[in-house]
Design a protein around this motif. Sequence first.
Motif, short mmCIF file in Angstrom:
data_model
loop_
_atom_site.label_atom_id
_atom_site.label_comp_id
_atom_site.label_asym_id
_atom_site.label_seq_id
_atom_site.Cartn_x
_atom_site.Cartn_y
_atom_site.Cartn_z
N GLU A 155 0.83 -1.20 0.00
CA GLU A 155 0.00 0.00 0.00
C GLU A 155 0.87 1.26 0.00
N GLN A 156 1.96 1.22 0.77
CA GLN A 156 2.86 2.37 0.81
C GLN A 156 3.50 2.61 -0.56
N ILE A 157 3.88 1.53 -1.22
CA ILE A 157 4.48 1.65 -2.56
C ILE A 157 3.47 2.25 -3.53
N GLN A 158 2.26 1.69 -3.54
CA GLN A 158 1.25 2.11 -4.50
C GLN A 158 0.81 3.55 -4.30
N SER A 159 0.95 4.05 -3.07
CA SER A 159 0.57 5.44 -2.81
C SER A 159 1.72 6.42 -3.05
N SER A 160 2.92 5.90 -3.39
CA SER A 160 4.08 6.75 -3.64
C SER A 160 4.04 7.31 -5.06
N SER A 161 4.55 8.51 -5.22
CA SER A 161 4.54 9.15 -6.55
C SER A 161 5.50 8.47 -7.53
N ASP A 162 6.51 7.76 -7.01
CA ASP A 162 7.48 7.09 -7.90
C ASP A 162 7.27 5.58 -7.94
N ALA A 163 6.05 5.13 -7.65
CA ALA A 163 5.76 3.70 -7.66
C ALA A 163 5.94 3.12 -9.06
N GLU A 164 6.57 1.95 -9.11
CA GLU A 164 6.77 1.25 -10.38
C GLU A 164 6.42 -0.21 -10.21
N GLN A 165 6.16 -0.88 -11.32
CA GLN A 165 5.86 -2.31 -11.27
C GLN A 165 6.19 -2.96 -12.60
N ALA A 166 6.42 -4.28 -12.52
CA ALA A 166 6.71 -5.07 -13.73
C ALA A 166 6.14 -6.46 -13.50
N THR A 167 5.57 -7.04 -14.56
CA THR A 167 4.91 -8.34 -14.45
C THR A 167 5.49 -9.31 -15.47
N VAL A 168 5.66 -10.56 -15.04
CA VAL A 168 6.08 -11.62 -15.96
C VAL A 168 5.08 -12.76 -15.86
N THR A 169 4.88 -13.46 -16.97
CA THR A 169 4.00 -14.63 -17.00
C THR A 169 4.86 -15.88 -17.01
N LEU A 170 4.55 -16.82 -16.13
CA LEU A 170 5.34 -18.04 -15.99
C LEU A 170 4.90 -19.10 -16.98
N ASP A 171 5.71 -20.12 -17.12
CA ASP A 171 5.43 -21.18 -18.09
C ASP A 171 4.13 -21.91 -17.77
N ASP A 172 3.77 -22.01 -16.48
CA ASP A 172 2.56 -22.75 -16.10
C ASP A 172 1.32 -21.85 -16.10
N GLY A 173 1.47 -20.60 -16.55
CA GLY A 173 0.32 -19.71 -16.64
C GLY A 173 0.18 -18.76 -15.48
N GLY A 174 0.94 -18.97 -14.42
CA GLY A 174 0.90 -18.06 -13.28
C GLY A 174 1.56 -16.74 -13.61
N THR A 175 1.36 -15.75 -12.76
CA THR A 175 1.99 -14.44 -12.97
C THR A 175 2.71 -14.01 -11.70
N ALA A 176 3.71 -13.15 -11.90
CA ALA A 176 4.45 -12.57 -10.78
C ALA A 176 4.65 -11.09 -11.09
N THR A 177 4.29 -10.24 -10.14
CA THR A 177 4.41 -8.80 -10.33
C THR A 177 5.26 -8.21 -9.22
N ALA A 178 6.28 -7.49 -9.61
CA ALA A 178 7.14 -6.80 -8.65
C ALA A 178 6.68 -5.34 -8.55
N HIS A 179 6.53 -4.87 -7.32
CA HIS A 179 6.18 -3.47 -7.05
C HIS A 179 7.33 -2.87 -6.25
N TRP A 180 7.76 -1.67 -6.60
CA TRP A 180 8.83 -1.04 -5.84
C TRP A 180 8.72 0.47 -5.90
N SER A 181 9.35 1.12 -4.93
CA SER A 181 9.38 2.57 -4.86
C SER A 181 10.64 2.99 -4.12
#
Length: 266
Positions: A155-181
């Motif tokens: 929540e703190q990251i998402q409320s920050s003005s410099d919040a960033e994120q990146a998502t990758v899709t895995l071979d089995d169909g799952g997803t992983a998203t990194a959030h950082w600030s």
Amino acid sequence: MNEKDFAELAAGAALHALSPADERLFHDTLAAHPEWADLVDDDVETVASLEAVAAPEFPPLDLRATLLAQIASTPQIGRDDHDDIAEHPSKSSGSREASSAAPVAEPQERVTAPRRWARSIFALAACLALVVGVGIGAAALNGYLNRPAAVVALEQIQSSSDAEQATVTLDDGGTATAHWSASAGAAVLVTDGVPAAAEGESYELWFVRGETPISAGVFDVEGGTATAALSGDMHAGDIIAVTVEQAGGSPTGKPTSDPFIVIPTA
């Protein structure tokens, strides 16, 4: 009938507990005193609030018998008592002066004990609605105040003005998203559709800085999802990776398997 007596009828009406005679008296009185309609509306709203927060309950099978027994044991002053006193003055207690000192209320002003019960039951129901409502609110507040640290960090990251994120899709169909600030000084990984680690194993997080992997803690997956905060400081350009390690993490502080999640942040 005064306003206080009408309030007894209004409570019984809101609870659908009036006898046919009282039901007619209620409607006749309301028609004669439309200014008392607010009492009716307040009681109806209170009952509706109780129904909204309380789970449906079926009355016990012996409820009718119990209520009738209570009514039978409750002293009541009825018209027959007054008629009997009128026909047999000697049965009245005290002298004429004593009788005048304690005048008998006019019949139209009387409210019998069962109606008083209706008001008491209604008051109890209103209190119950308040208590249940407060309990639900307290539970929600408690859940909010006791959020997991990873959720708070996200929540703190998402409320920050410099919040960033990146998502990758895995071979089995799952997803992983990194959030950082950088301003929040936090990084969080959110996975969806990733199975839990096998027994005796853990998922371990890593900051890969150049060629150097730096452990950032371990996490578990429950129900196919996970929200995990990375421990330590994230630097610009770090890669966020996840490997499968023995339970508790790599004993050497270095990955022992190839990462199955790799998320560049630059």
